[in-house]
Scaffold this motif. Structure first.
Motif, PDB file in Angstrom:
ATOM      1  N   LYS A  67      64.154  29.573  38.454  1.00 27.60           N
ATOM      2  CA  LYS A  67      64.269  28.450  37.911  1.00 27.60           C
ATOM      3  C   LYS A  67      63.091  27.583  37.421  1.00 27.60           C
ATOM      4  O   LYS A  67      62.525  26.975  38.328  1.00 27.60           O
ATOM      5  CB  LYS A  67      65.532  27.267  38.375  1.00 27.60           C
ATOM      6  N   SER A  68      63.763  26.588  36.515  1.00 26.15           N
ATOM      7  CA  SER A  68      61.721  25.937  35.942  1.00 26.15           C
ATOM      8  C   SER A  68      62.566  25.383  35.314  1.00 26.15           C
ATOM      9  O   SER A  68      63.111  24.364  34.459  1.00 26.15           O
ATOM     10  CB  SER A  68      61.124  26.914  35.272  1.00 26.15           C
ATOM     11  N   ARG A  69      61.097  23.897  35.197  1.00 30.97           N
ATOM     12  CA  ARG A  69      61.786  22.642  33.543  1.00 30.97           C
ATOM     13  C   ARG A  69      60.326  22.778  33.044  1.00 30.97           C
ATOM     14  O   ARG A  69      59.282  22.732  33.023  1.00 30.97           O
ATOM     15  CB  ARG A  69      60.930  21.154  34.585  1.00 30.97           C
ATOM     16  N   LYS A  70      60.771  23.520  31.776  1.00 31.76           N
ATOM     17  CA  LYS A  70      60.359  22.990  30.727  1.00 31.76           C
ATOM     18  C   LYS A  70      61.504  23.364  29.266  1.00 31.76           C
ATOM     19  O   LYS A  70      61.738  23.388  29.461  1.00 31.76           O
ATOM     20  CB  LYS A  70      58.966  24.681  31.076  1.00 31.76           C
TER      21      LYS A  70
END
Length: 184
Positions: free
Chosen positions: A175-178
């Motif tokens: 999971k990542s925030r972009k």
């Protein structure tokens, strides 16, 4: 205006421009000007309209009404282009005007009320209005491009029948925030 809003909106505008660019790359000259019937708008005409709107809305947008006296909206629906290069140059001019204007928004002026046909908008409202307007017309451009390219069309999204593979690839990563456009 929330600090994350403007960068996100700019990325959305860039995404819709990219969809147009990728459509144009698949078309020949005749496909830019193709209309199903005489009352329809071709891709070239839609580009002329979007660009005219962008130049009117975003030129001096903090200090002047977005519907400029010099704009001739009705003329935007009459083809005046002779080549696809002219269409693309017009497209680029409109987008450049938009991005230049968005880059002038600062914390100090972000509360400015801007006007379109004498109707006041917060900058966020004006951006949302135009983001919806441009995405509507870019969708038309993509659809007309797909129709005219026929079997030669290369999907600009997840191709039919590839959803499972696409999702499996996405879920195989941490999971990542972009922004979703960062991978395009």
């Amino acid at each position: 205006m929330d600090a994350s809003y403007l960068p996100s909106a700019i990325k959305q505008f860039e995404y819709y421009k990219l969809l147009g660019d990728k459509t144009f790359a698949q078309l020949n000259r005749d496909q830019f000007f193709w209309k199903q019937n005489k009352e329809d708008s071709s891709i070239a005409i839609i580009v002329k309209h979007i660009s005219g709107n962008m130049r009117s809305r975003w030129t001096c947008f903090l200090t002047e009404d977005g519907e400029k006296e010099w704009r001739n909206r009705d003329d935007e629906f009459i083809n005046s282009f002779t080549s696809q290069e002219e269409v693309i140059a017009c497209w680029e001019m409109g987008w450049q005007c938009l991005f230049n204007a968005l880059n002038t928004i600062t914390k100090e002026n972000s509360d400015t009320i801007v006007y379109i046909r004498n109707q006041g908008h917060s900058i966020t409202e004006a951006i949302n209005r135009q983001l919806c307007h441009y995405s509507y017309h870019v969708g038309q451009i993509v659809f007309l491009g797909k129709l005219s390219a026929g079997d030669d069309w290369k999907s600009l999204s997840v191709a039919k029948g590839n959803s499972k593979e696409y999702n499996a690839e996405k879920f195989s990563k941490e999971k990542s925030r972009k922004h979703f456009t960062d991978d395009l």
